[in-house]
Design an enzyme around this catalytic site. Structure first.
Site, short mmCIF file in Angstrom:
data_model
loop_
_atom_site.label_atom_id
_atom_site.label_comp_id
_atom_site.label_asym_id
_atom_site.label_seq_id
_atom_site.Cartn_x
_atom_site.Cartn_y
_atom_site.Cartn_z
N GLU A 162 0.89 -1.17 0.00
CA GLU A 162 0.00 0.00 0.00
C GLU A 162 0.92 1.21 0.00
O GLU A 162 1.50 1.56 1.02
CB GLU A 162 -0.89 0.00 1.25
CG GLU A 162 -1.76 -1.23 1.40
CD GLU A 162 -2.88 -1.30 0.38
OE1 GLU A 162 -3.10 -0.31 -0.35
OE2 GLU A 162 -3.53 -2.35 0.30
N CYS B 160 -2.50 9.39 2.75
CA CYS B 160 -2.10 8.86 1.45
C CYS B 160 -3.15 9.10 0.37
O CYS B 160 -2.82 9.23 -0.80
CB CYS B 160 -1.81 7.38 1.56
SG CYS B 160 -3.18 6.46 2.27
P1 NAD Z 1 8.37 5.05 4.55
O1 NAD Z 1 8.22 4.31 3.29
O2 NAD Z 1 9.53 5.96 4.73
O3 NAD Z 1 8.43 4.03 5.81
C1 NAD Z 1 7.41 3.09 6.03
C2 NAD Z 1 7.95 1.99 6.94
O4 NAD Z 1 8.98 1.27 6.26
C3 NAD Z 1 8.56 2.47 8.24
O5 NAD Z 1 8.22 1.56 9.26
C4 NAD Z 1 10.06 2.40 7.94
O6 NAD Z 1 10.85 2.28 9.10
C5 NAD Z 1 10.11 1.15 7.11
N1 NAD Z 1 11.30 0.99 6.25
C6 NAD Z 1 12.02 1.97 5.64
N2 NAD Z 1 13.01 1.41 4.89
C7 NAD Z 1 12.89 0.06 5.04
C8 NAD Z 1 13.61 -1.05 4.51
N3 NAD Z 1 14.63 -0.88 3.68
N4 NAD Z 1 13.23 -2.29 4.86
C9 NAD Z 1 12.18 -2.47 5.70
N5 NAD Z 1 11.45 -1.46 6.23
C10 NAD Z 1 11.82 -0.20 5.90
O7 NAD Z 1 6.98 5.81 4.75
P2 NAD Z 1 6.59 6.86 5.85
O8 NAD Z 1 7.33 8.11 5.60
O9 NAD Z 1 6.66 6.20 7.19
O10 NAD Z 1 5.01 7.06 5.52
C11 NAD Z 1 4.52 7.90 4.54
C12 NAD Z 1 4.24 7.14 3.26
O11 NAD Z 1 3.28 6.11 3.52
C13 NAD Z 1 3.61 8.00 2.18
O12 NAD Z 1 4.23 7.72 0.96
C14 NAD Z 1 2.15 7.55 2.15
O13 NAD Z 1 1.49 7.76 0.93
C15 NAD Z 1 2.28 6.12 2.49
N6 NAD Z 1 1.01 5.58 2.99
C16 NAD Z 1 0.26 4.79 2.14
C17 NAD Z 1 -0.97 4.30 2.58
C18 NAD Z 1 -1.82 3.43 1.68
O14 NAD Z 1 -2.83 2.88 2.14
N7 NAD Z 1 -1.48 3.28 0.40
C19 NAD Z 1 -1.43 4.62 3.86
C20 NAD Z 1 -0.65 5.43 4.68
C21 NAD Z 1 0.59 5.89 4.24
#
Ligand code: NAD
Length: 500
Positions: free
Chosen positions: A270, A304
């Site tokens: 997502e 999002c």
């Molecule tokens: P992010 O992608 O930076 O991080 C998300 C998660 O991934 C965190 O827990 C982070 O620690 C982890 N992570 C980062 N690098 C990783 C790796 N290499 N391996 C494993 N885990 C890793 O996102 P964010 O800044 O926390 O959140 C914002 C983003 O989330 C926005 O792009 C938003 O659109 C998206 N989002 C999408 C939905 C949806 O339903 N599509 C819902 C909410 C948020």
């Protein structure tokens, strides 16, 4: 949704620091912690255990062991799973006021949002899935099927995938922790939840409640966090993990897909969005645009699915901008403990700098700043951003294409409906969108041509536990919610039997 009558014991509260590994609440190996910052005050509100590679390794081993040994008959006994998740839901409900204070502290979410998406909704969701799972047919007779000259009777068996890593972001942490864990547990998996390090407590509290107030067997549900994404990354490549469910940015989603590829893990992604609101020529701007502009500023734009790109008929641009400017200049934001605010701070200094940098670059490359664009003078402390409106935005420019994740609305004029639909479809994303018209059929006709996972026509909402939610193109793979969302956590085995 209940309406609060008082703020109760409002105030900053630190959450659970410990990880949940193999049934035990524990500090990180070596005892390291990292700070949790309150984004409304910029102060350290408390700490969380900084999980190490060894902690993640122990969690993966415990999950593998518990799943393979069918601990507590977990894989086969849906009634036991439903009982355990109901205990979890009851524990969340009992902890509601504590959780409210923790969520406002770590996210900076306006407290009003805890009466909806940030707290009330996830508790409702935790209560929804147990009965859904009880009624789910895990073994189905699908009648007779013919192929290669043979006719056989068939059954379909829906089986859990195995060890599932659930990785979540910070914008709605309890909501997403529940959404990625609860249906997966009820499907019979062993779940390792990895919450975002900016908001670790929503997940660690869930771990504490699971450990102290439920009969979930050790290893079946675990919660690990680390301040280092490279440590967390082992959940995405370790061969003992069968599936990764991820909510977060498209950039990290790509990395996880690559890491999961060598062991061909099942994935649900997502990801990010750049949703468009097409306002049609027959729409009443005075009712549509205040909601459009205000909606993006709620959650400080950190949602999002928020429709941050507004497309207006060229002849109505001046009228539309005046309405949106007035809305944004009066949008109630600030102290998250104040029930009258609908916007709080950005999650971090880094996020604020990123958003303001994107706005400055947009203006430098030709967009017009109608209002906002900086830090609010009346809120010198906290990572606040002024509600920001940009017009004359080229839909192919960076601000027209990239996810902003801040209280920023862009306006682009269009001449024909076909042009508006083409602009909406011309991004790498396809998560959500909106269409507004004076006529529902007209809004639907346009909505049918926009290529997204969900879309709202005339304020119709797709947000419900029974509606599939997810993205097309680079907004993701798979769905959350609805029948489709539950089945993501299952594999299907087809069984052939003689036709007699
Ligand atoms: P992010 O992608 O930076 O991080 C998300 C998660 O991934 C965190 O827990 C982070 O620690 C982890 N992570 C980062 N690098 C990783 C790796 N290499 N391996 C494993 N885990 C890793 O996102 P964010 O800044 O926390 O959140 C914002 C983003 O989330 C926005 O792009 C938003 O659109 C998206 N989002 C999408 C939905 C949806 O339903 N599509 C819902 C909410 C948020």
């Amino acid at each position: 949704m209940t309406t609060p009558t008082t703020h109760g014991a409002a105030g900053v509260l630190a959450g659970e620091e410990r990880l949940l590994i193999d049934g035990e609440l524990v500090g990180a190996a070596g005892g390291a912690t990292f700070d949790v910052i309150n984004p409304a005050t910029e102060e350290v509100a408390g700490v969380a255990a900084d999980g190490t590679a060894d902690d993640f390794d122990r969690a993966i081993a415990a999950a593998r062991r518990a799943f393979d040994a069918n601990a507590g008959n977990w894989r086969d006994d849906v009634e036991f799973r439903a009982h355990c998740v109901t205990q979890l839901r009851d524990g969340l409900a009992r902890a509601q006021e504590r959780l409210r204070r923790i969520l406002v502290t770590e996210i900076g979410t306006p407290i009003a949002m805890t009466y909806g998406i940030q707290l009330a909704f996830p508790i409702e969701e935790a209560g929804y899935w147990p009965d859904y799972a009880r009624g789910f047919q895990f073994l189905r007779d699908t009648g007779t099927h013919s192929g290669l000259g043979m006719t056989s009777r068939q059954k379909l068996q829906y089986i859990p995938v195995g060890v599932v890593a659930a990785i979540t972001p910070w914008n709605a942490p309890l909501y997403l922790n529940i959404a990625e864990s609860v249906p997966s547990l009820l499907a019979g998996n062993a779940v390792i939840l990895k919450p975002a390090q900016l908001t670790p407590w929503a997940g660690l509290e869930l771990g504490r409640i699971a450990a102290e107030e439920t009969d979930i067997p050790p290893g079946i549900f675990q919660v690990v966090v680390s301040n280092d994404n490279d440590v967390a990354a082992r959940l995405t490549f370790d061969p003992r993990v069968d599936m990764v469910t991820f909510t977060g940015s498209t950039a990290v989603g790509r990395k996880i897909l690559a890491a999961a590829a060598p062991t061909v893990k099942k994935t649900v992604m997502e990801l990010g969005g750049k949703s468009t609101h097409i306002v049609l020529d027959d729409a009443d701007l005075s009712t549509v645009l205040p909601r459009a502009a205000g909606g993006v500023c709620s959650m400080s734009g950190q949602g999002c699915t928020l429709a941050t790109r507004v497309l207006l008929p060229r002849a109505r641009i001046a009228e539309g901008l005046a309405i949106m400017k007035a809305t944004m200049e009066h949008f109630p934001y600030g102290d998250p403990w104040d029930m009258s605010n609908y916007g709080g701070p950005a999650i971090s200094d880094v996020q604020r700098a990123k958003v303001l940098g994107m706005v400055a670059d947009a203006v430098a490359s030709g967009a017009t700043l109608v209002t906002g664009g900086g830090r609010p003078a009346h809120l010198p402390t906290g990572y606040y951003i002024e509600p920001t409106l940009l017009s004359d935005v080229d839909p192919r420019s960076a601000i027209g294409q990239d996810e902003t994740f801040g209280p920023v609305v862009t306006v682009t004029p269009y001449d024909t409906e076909d042009e508006a639909i083409a602009i909406a479809n011309d991004t790498i994303y396809g998560l959500a969108g909106e269409v507004s018209s004076g006529d529902d059929d007209h809004a639907l006709a346009v909505a049918l041509k926009v290529h997204t996972g969900t879309i709202g026509a005339n304020v119709g909402s797709t947000f419900s536990l029974t509606s599939p939610l997810g993205g097309v193109r680079q907004s993701g793979l798979g769905r959350r919610y609805g029948e489709q969302g539950f089945e993501e956590y299952l594999e299907i085995k087809a069984i052939g039997l003689p036709d007699r």
